[in-house]
Design a protein around this motif. Sequence first.
Motif: not given
Length: 338
Positions: A67-80
């Motif tokens: 099994l391949v498990a991909i976890f996706a998340g977003n980050h507040g530091v992108v505002d920088q």
Amino acid sequence: MSASGLPFDDFRELVRNLPGPNSQAVDNARTRDGQLTKPPGALGRLEEIALWLAAWTGRPPAVTRPLVAIFAGNHGVVDQGVSPFPQSVTAQMVENFAAGGAAINQICVTHDLGLKIFDLALEHPTADFTKEAALDEQACAATMAFGMEAIAGGTDLLCIGEMGIGNTTVASAIYLALYGGTAEEWVGPGTGAQGEVLQQKIEAVEKAVDLHKAHLNDPFEILRRLGGREIAAMAGAILAARMECIPVIIDGFVATAAAAVLHAANPKALDHCLVGHVSAEPGHIRVLENIGKTPLLALGMRLGEGTGAALAAGIVKAAAQCHSGMATFDQAGVSDKA
């Protein structure tokens, strides 16, 4: 939650009391390996992988439900301004995975691997870690617990990967906190950062590590303050796999950040893990030296998505098949060495 009321305490207890390898299964596999129609050691690392599978599954080497498990998340530091891509790309790529249009989909088809995608509250990015902790302790621990569910439904080889605009910045900050040095030594191009964007990325990592420096002697504090949901979830998945005797293949630069946190908490925490490949991100090879891992592949890749781990899964499957499918000298009627 533990009796003390501190969410990380349960994970600290898990990391302190990890199950070890099955020595009898290793002995049995080693005996069979010595009877197969080949000179001793002729299959090189494939033989080591077969023994590793036996050690961490407790049975003859086999891969039947990878099994391949991909976890996706977003980050507040992108505002920088740390990425040339907008944060919306994370959700768009998750849709692409679901539609079968990404590189990881093609590799999974090629090697007959299962694929699960975990959307970790993409509409709610973590806090900007240059200003405050990315996650509070309860949220980080809950995300680790969610990641542990990746193995629900069963698997006998777990490949972990990720997707998240800005997450090479996050991984670089974790490495700087764990291993020291300078931000320039750990920050790479990621999705193509260069010029001003690359400089902003370096500055964000420096600022974050300086802001949280009083708390960086604890690996779990590093994870919550400088990490992200996908990194916390991958750490949980690695731990769950260990507890359930499931071998793990770690992907590249970002996925290794989750592993590095666990290694810092207990150097034996990654004994059930292989690293699929060395990323083209310049800091990755240094991380692998720190955690004592030799990658299976070096293809100049830096895509993420679990692609390096999935490619390596093909090698692991081949190692298991060679061990189980080859004839012994007696079965084949081939003369063994004198």
